[in-house]
Every structure is written in C-alpha cells, then in structure tokens.
Design a protein around this motif. Sequence first.
Motif, PDB file in Angstrom:
ATOM      1  N   VAL A  68      60.292  46.586  65.104  1.00  0.00           N
ATOM      2  CA  VAL A  68      59.253  46.904  66.091  1.00  0.00           C
ATOM      3  C   VAL A  68      58.999  45.732  67.029  1.00  0.00           C
ATOM      4  CG1 VAL A  68      56.804  47.443  66.373  1.00  0.00           C
ATOM      5  CG2 VAL A  68      58.152  48.628  64.621  1.00  0.00           C
ATOM      6  N   ARG A  69      58.882  44.528  66.495  1.00  0.00           N
ATOM      7  CA  ARG A  69      58.489  43.378  67.312  1.00  0.00           C
ATOM      8  C   ARG A  69      59.651  42.748  68.074  1.00  0.00           C
ATOM      9  NH1 ARG A  69      53.785  40.767  66.505  1.00  0.00           N
ATOM     10  NH2 ARG A  69      54.435  39.808  68.464  1.00  0.00           N
ATOM     11  N   ARG A  70      60.851  42.760  67.498  1.00  0.00           N
ATOM     12  CA  ARG A  70      62.043  42.231  68.178  1.00  0.00           C
ATOM     13  C   ARG A  70      61.891  40.775  68.589  1.00  0.00           C
ATOM     14  NH1 ARG A  70      64.196  47.213  72.052  1.00  0.00           N
ATOM     15  NH2 ARG A  70      63.790  48.881  70.542  1.00  0.00           N
ATOM     16  N   LYS A  71      61.283  39.975  67.747  1.00  0.00           N
ATOM     17  CA  LYS A  71      61.091  38.551  68.018  1.00  0.00           C
ATOM     18  C   LYS A  71      61.895  37.711  67.024  1.00  0.00           C
ATOM     19  CE  LYS A  71      58.006  39.177  71.302  1.00  0.00           C
ATOM     20  NZ  LYS A  71      58.241  38.787  72.713  1.00  0.00           N
ATOM     21  N   CYS A  72      62.562  36.693  67.539  1.00  0.00           N
ATOM     22  CA  CYS A  72      63.385  35.843  66.675  1.00  0.00           C
ATOM     23  C   CYS A  72      62.540  35.101  65.645  1.00  0.00           C
ATOM     24  CB  CYS A  72      64.169  34.837  67.520  1.00  0.00           C
ATOM     25  SG  CYS A  72      65.517  35.576  68.475  1.00  0.00           S
ATOM     26  N   LEU A 132      68.630  42.550  56.921  1.00  0.00           N
ATOM     27  CA  LEU A 132      67.692  42.135  57.956  1.00  0.00           C
ATOM     28  C   LEU A 132      68.422  41.634  59.202  1.00  0.00           C
ATOM     29  CD1 LEU A 132      64.833  40.341  55.973  1.00  0.00           C
ATOM     30  CD2 LEU A 132      64.978  42.720  56.742  1.00  0.00           C
ATOM     31  N   VAL A 133      69.572  41.002  59.012  1.00  0.00           N
ATOM     32  CA  VAL A 133      70.379  40.575  60.157  1.00  0.00           C
ATOM     33  C   VAL A 133      70.864  41.787  60.942  1.00  0.00           C
ATOM     34  CG1 VAL A 133      72.556  39.474  60.831  1.00  0.00           C
ATOM     35  CG2 VAL A 133      71.086  38.369  59.144  1.00  0.00           C
ATOM     36  N   GLU A 134      71.287  42.841  60.222  1.00  0.00           N
ATOM     37  CA  GLU A 134      71.722  44.075  60.889  1.00  0.00           C
ATOM     38  C   GLU A 134      70.569  44.690  61.685  1.00  0.00           C
ATOM     39  OE1 GLU A 134      74.694  46.116  60.922  1.00  0.00           O
ATOM     40  OE2 GLU A 134      75.551  44.148  60.483  1.00  0.00           O
ATOM     41  N   VAL A 135      69.383  44.695  61.104  1.00  0.00           N
ATOM     42  CA  VAL A 135      68.218  45.251  61.805  1.00  0.00           C
ATOM     43  C   VAL A 135      67.898  44.423  63.038  1.00  0.00           C
ATOM     44  CG1 VAL A 135      65.740  45.735  61.628  1.00  0.00           C
ATOM     45  CG2 VAL A 135      67.247  46.252  59.697  1.00  0.00           C
ATOM     46  N   HIS A 136      67.965  43.098  62.882  1.00  0.00           N
ATOM     47  CA  HIS A 136      67.614  42.197  63.985  1.00  0.00           C
ATOM     48  C   HIS A 136      68.638  42.257  65.124  1.00  0.00           C
ATOM     49  CE1 HIS A 136      66.085  38.746  66.105  1.00  0.00           C
ATOM     50  NE2 HIS A 136      67.198  38.072  65.927  1.00  0.00           N
TER      51      HIS A 136
END
Length: 458
Positions: A68-72, A132-136
């Motif tokens: 949702v947030r798409r922040k590193c 989580l890397v795949e999601v990011h």
Amino acid sequence: MTYFSLEFSILMIVFFAIYWLFHDDYKIQNISILIFSYIIYILINPYFALILFVYTFFIHYFALLIFVRRKCYIFATCVAFIILNLCFFKYFSSIKTSFDLVMNFFGLDFINLDIIFPIGISFYTFASITYLVEVHKKRRLESFLNLAIFLSFFPTLLSGPIMRSSFFFEQAYKKREFKHADLIIVLLIFGIVKKVLIANYLGIYSKSILDFPQSYNFVQLLSAVYAYAVQIYCDFSGYVDLVCAFALMLGFNLPLNFNMPYLSKNLKEFWSRWHISLSIFIKDYIYIPLGGSKKGLPRTIANIFIAFALSGIWHGNTLGFLIWGLLHGIGIAFLHLLALTKFSLQKIPALGRFLTFQFVCFAWIFFYYNKALEDLIEYFKACYYNFFQVPSYNDIYVLVSFAILFMIYPLFVNFREYCVKILNLTPFLLKPFIIAFILLLVFAFMPDGIPDFIYSSF
C-alpha cells in the motif's frame, strides 16, 4: 518426530494417498499441504507451530503495508524487524543473563523467560524475505492462506533449501501430475544411505577422535577431519535428497542445493556447489546490495568479508563460526587478488581440486570446534605434539581410503542419473524386491540410533 520415524512414514503414506485423490483441484491440494505441514510441526513441538502461525500473520501485514505505501524505508523497516526477530530467537540463550539483569533493574525480576530456538526459523525467515522483496519490487501480493502454505511447506520448513516465493507460487497455482517415480525412489534411497550409513558411521569415527585429540596421532587427527568433511556433506545432502523426494511426491520441484561440492577447483566454485540456495540468497540479498564487485577492488573485498562474516554468524554467535566464515572470505578475496596476476590453476584442475578440498577441510575444523576455542587449541596442539607418533597400519589404511575416495569421486558425477536409468529399465515386478533388499541391507548394517541432522540446529 523425525523424517526417519515410523510415525512420519505412516502419516506421509496416508497424506500422499489423500493428496492425490484431489489431483484435479490444486487448491484443495494446497490446503491439504498446509494442514499436513502444521500437523508435522505440531508433532515436533506445538510451541514451534504457534510461533510460525504468529510470524506468518505479521509477514502478511508487513506485505500489505509495503504494497500500500510503496516506500523503501517501510520495506527496510519490515525486513529489519524480521531479522531482529530471528536474532532474538537464535541468540537469546547467549544474552539471557544480560536480559535477566535488565529485568531485575526495572523491578521485573518476576519475568523469567526461557525461550527455545524454533527448528526451521532461519529458513522460513529467509523465505519470507524473498516474499517481501517480491511484493516491494514486483507488486506480487498473496493471500494469507497462500502465504501460510508457502512458509510452512514441510519439505523446506526445517532445514531448507531456501525457496523463493516466486519459485514456489509458479508451481502452487498449476495442476500437478505424479511423475518421476524412479527419481523419487532413488532420492529416498540416496538420502537414507547417506544419512543412516555414511554420515552416521563417519560421525562416530570423527567424534571419537576430535573430542579427545590428545590421545591420537597426526594421521588419525587428519583422517578425522576428512571424515567430518564427508559426514557433514552426506548428512546435509542426504537430508536434501529426502525432502526433494517428498516434494516430487507432491508434484513440486525444489531448488538445487548441492552439486558435488568437493569437485570444486577453487573456493568460488565451491560456493556455487555447496548449500547453493543459501549462497545465492547471501549473494542476492547481502553481497549485491552492498555493491558487489562493481565499486572497485577494496570495496569488493570488504563486501566479501561482510557477506562471509554474516554467513558464519548465522550458523551461531561463536568465535569459531565467525572464523570459519572469515576463512572462506579470505580465500575468496585471495582469488580476486590472484586474478589480477592472471595466474590460474585451470590447466591443472586436479591440483586446484586438491588445494580447495584441503582448505575447506581446514576451515571445517573451526566449524566443528565452534563452541570452545580451548578445544580448538587442543586439537592443533595434538597435531603438533603427536606429529611424529608412529601410526598403525590401520591408521594408514584409513587415510589411504580417504585419498582413494577423493581420486574416484569424479566418477560419481552422473551416478544418480545412472541409477534412475537402471531403475527405469528394471521390470516393474522386480522393483519392490530390489528396493526392499537395499533397505534391508541398510537397516541391517546401520549403527544404533539416528542422530539429528546437523543443519537442523541452524
């Protein structure tokens, strides 16, 4: 419960039969995998299963937050929490005294935590990081149910191999077929023979010497290290053979984790053949993010040391494991420096293989004596003081046996494929008798008891 127990064998047969009743519906098969995986984990320890369930819950909501947030910085924070969680469970026994002192200082001395390290937590932690890397990066979000199936997948749950989420879900959403029956049988036999016979007997031999080195001559001390090197390979690769067979029985493939590592002609090649899934994980998620080899030689060498130091510490927070990791880092760094001189042993592969094996065996000494440097020092003192003791003929025969094994080892490159072809050409009615005969020989000659897999503690 272990994978060699009668209880597991019965449960696996029953599960296998139920699983393939629903061969037309992969969704039901996936749910059955989830149920069976948790049953196995609960039978090992219900506390472990509870931790895994709670952990899956947090990973699911971390993934939602990242999506949702798409922040590193949010992604980095979530990964940091995951690593801290692993460190807490993995190293709590080492910091318990300090933890108790802090609790006493704040008047919370009634809190007396005694936390058991959950088997498999390292491997499902690494798997969750890949998710989580795949999601990011690729915006691939899974449901809580699918995530739970992935993280609890019993063939990889306890000791790997580390399977990336993309690799798993590509197979999880397809209709499966039961095939490769001969390969499954060969893998099961290989796993049993490697663990029950080879690793166990070599473990008995090496432990008797390495635990009391002062009482043995140099030839015996050297043979014990070679025995331990073969033992740890057969123990871990035998485990991988078993779980690869279990996965194939369900229609899944696991990533390659071993490829005859003692054939390596240098350390770089060794780490492309040994515990491959961990090597690739460290390369992709630690070494390359640090800059890899693209920021000059000094930075490359520093990144190598960081990666191997973390690899050593992952095995345990002892100086022995750290030295083991740094030794391999030194070896890889030396190869980078050697490449500048354009010197290569490629024209003498046998010499490169011999030197690499000796270095790896030397590093295994620090791996074995990881808990107490005093024991490590005693081993080297025994090598020095007992160097000129005259060995018996039996001692020499054992050492020569390891030398012969090293020389004929390359002949086994395609041994598994040959066994599969032979079994494939064997008449169907003869196969049960051949398999039964092999297993009968194994169990007739196996030593008493089956120790845990070495890597189950990591």
